[in-house]
Design a protein around this motif. Structure first.
Motif, PDB file in Angstrom:
ATOM      1  N   GLU A 166      -2.281  -7.021   8.383  1.00  0.00           N
ATOM      2  CA  GLU A 166      -3.334  -5.747   8.009  1.00  0.00           C
ATOM      3  C   GLU A 166      -2.837  -4.543   8.486  1.00  0.00           C
ATOM      4  N   GLU A 167      -2.237  -4.404   9.662  1.00  0.00           N
ATOM      5  CA  GLU A 167      -1.992  -3.103  10.060  1.00  0.00           C
ATOM      6  C   GLU A 167      -0.591  -2.560   9.356  1.00  0.00           C
ATOM      7  N   LYS A 168      -0.019  -3.508   8.568  1.00  0.00           N
ATOM      8  CA  LYS A 168       1.032  -2.986   7.697  1.00  0.00           C
ATOM      9  C   LYS A 168       0.802  -2.561   6.381  1.00  0.00           C
ATOM     10  N   TRP A 169      -0.378  -2.814   6.209  1.00  0.00           N
ATOM     11  CA  TRP A 169      -0.737  -3.014   4.732  1.00  0.00           C
ATOM     12  C   TRP A 169      -0.777  -1.585   4.063  1.00  0.00           C
ATOM     13  N   ASN A 170      -1.244  -0.425   4.826  1.00  0.00           N
ATOM     14  CA  ASN A 170      -1.152   1.033   4.167  1.00  0.00           C
ATOM     15  C   ASN A 170       0.264   1.618   4.517  1.00  0.00           C
ATOM     16  N   THR A 171       0.945   0.983   5.519  1.00  0.00           N
ATOM     17  CA  THR A 171       2.233   1.819   6.063  1.00  0.00           C
ATOM     18  C   THR A 171       3.651   1.381   5.469  1.00  0.00           C
ATOM     19  N   GLU A 172       3.741  -0.004   5.071  1.00  0.00           N
ATOM     20  CA  GLU A 172       5.030  -0.378   4.676  1.00  0.00           C
ATOM     21  C   GLU A 172       4.604  -0.889   3.111  1.00  0.00           C
ATOM     22  N   LYS A 173       4.650   0.228   2.251  1.00  0.00           N
ATOM     23  CA  LYS A 173       3.905  -0.323   0.798  1.00  0.00           C
ATOM     24  C   LYS A 173       5.022  -0.808  -0.132  1.00  0.00           C
ATOM     25  N   LYS A 174       6.278  -1.284   0.289  1.00  0.00           N
ATOM     26  CA  LYS A 174       7.046  -2.063  -0.352  1.00  0.00           C
ATOM     27  C   LYS A 174       6.522  -3.521  -0.513  1.00  0.00           C
ATOM     28  N   PHE A 175       5.723  -4.140   0.081  1.00  0.00           N
ATOM     29  CA  PHE A 175       4.932  -5.174  -0.066  1.00  0.00           C
ATOM     30  C   PHE A 175       3.979  -5.247  -0.873  1.00  0.00           C
ATOM     31  N   PHE A 176       3.008  -4.396  -0.793  1.00  0.00           N
ATOM     32  CA  PHE A 176       1.963  -4.055  -1.778  1.00  0.00           C
ATOM     33  C   PHE A 176       2.469  -3.568  -3.109  1.00  0.00           C
ATOM     34  N   TYR A 177       3.371  -2.920  -3.296  1.00  0.00           N
ATOM     35  CA  TYR A 177       4.041  -2.556  -4.738  1.00  0.00           C
ATOM     36  C   TYR A 177       4.337  -3.866  -5.439  1.00  0.00           C
ATOM     37  N   ASN A 178       5.147  -4.402  -4.422  1.00  0.00           N
ATOM     38  CA  ASN A 178       5.770  -5.912  -4.974  1.00  0.00           C
ATOM     39  C   ASN A 178       4.462  -6.918  -5.395  1.00  0.00           C
ATOM     40  N   ALA A 179       3.840  -7.082  -4.640  1.00  0.00           N
ATOM     41  CA  ALA A 179       2.364  -8.146  -4.879  1.00  0.00           C
ATOM     42  C   ALA A 179       1.629  -7.447  -5.974  1.00  0.00           C
ATOM     43  N   TYR A 180       1.332  -6.135  -6.038  1.00  0.00           N
ATOM     44  CA  TYR A 180       0.642  -5.665  -7.155  1.00  0.00           C
ATOM     45  C   TYR A 180       1.221  -5.703  -8.511  1.00  0.00           C
ATOM     46  N   HIS A 181       2.460  -5.568  -8.448  1.00  0.00           N
ATOM     47  CA  HIS A 181       3.374  -5.847  -9.776  1.00  0.00           C
ATOM     48  C   HIS A 181       3.336  -7.339 -10.251  1.00  0.00           C
ATOM     49  N   CYS A 182       3.539  -8.056  -9.097  1.00  0.00           N
ATOM     50  CA  CYS A 182       3.590  -9.586  -9.785  1.00  0.00           C
ATOM     51  C   CYS A 182       2.095  -9.912 -10.378  1.00  0.00           C
ATOM     52  N   LEU A 183       1.146  -9.475  -9.742  1.00  0.00           N
ATOM     53  CA  LEU A 183      -0.439  -9.772  -9.998  1.00  0.00           C
ATOM     54  C   LEU A 183      -0.516  -9.205 -11.538  1.00  0.00           C
TER      55      LEU A 183
END
Length: 172
Positions: free
Chosen positions: A29-46
């Motif tokens: 959770e503490e990396k959710w808003n700071t390391e956005k590469k993970f978020f962008y990748n997950a969002y794109h896939c979904l």
């Protein structure tokens, strides 16, 4: 024969979706808003999971979690394409979106007939022209590709990743 194809397709596609879910759930959770590469990748896939489950194809596809198309010259550093989420959605929002798409996938596969498997899914620009069966396999490969990328990021950042899911546990 069709029953066996549908069951196998679901068991493997469901497993791919479950692997994606496990990776998203494991991201700290503490990396959710700071390391956005993970978020962008997950969002794109979904978004593309839902998009490729939209059968028949709709010209005005609108995903459940909105985005803006960005100028390729002005993309955020961690973006993986020109689809930029309108905001950083929470982990819970992504997991709820994933669950909704998983249910859509399950219902789609359960309702397949031999005729529907051969129907065509054709984008307006003609870039993709697949049978429904091929599209489902393509979509499953796309999900698995991004689940693997997310697992790689988890290994790099946390030295841990979810275990392999061999089959979806729920029946068709």
């Amino acid at each position: 024969m069709i029953k066996g194809i549908k069951e196998s397709l679901w068991k493997q596609f469901g497993a791919s979706i479950d692997m994606l879910k496990n990776a998203i759930a494991m991201w700290p959770e503490e990396k959710w808003n700071t390391e956005k590469k993970f978020f962008y990748n997950a969002y794109h896939c979904l978004v593309f999971l839902e998009y490729y489950l939209t059968i028949p194809w709709k010209k005005n596809f609108s995903p459940s979690l909105s985005f803006t198309t960005a100028d390729p010259e002005n993309l955020p550093a961690d973006a993986i394409d020109d689809m930029i989420p309108d905001r950083v959605y929470s982990k819970n929002e992504l997991l709820a979106y994933l669950q909704s798409s998983r249910e859509k996938c399950h219902a789609l596969i359960a309702g397949l007939t031999e005729e529907k498997l051969g129907d065509r899914w054709i984008e307006e620009d003609g870039n993709r022209n697949y049978s429904v069966l091929e599209l489902l396999i393509y979509n499953m490969r796309h999900v698995q590709h991004h689940a693997a990328q997310l697992n790689f990021l988890l290994r790099q950042r946390t030295n841990d990743a979810p275990r392999w899911v061999s089959r979806a546990k729920d029946e068709l």
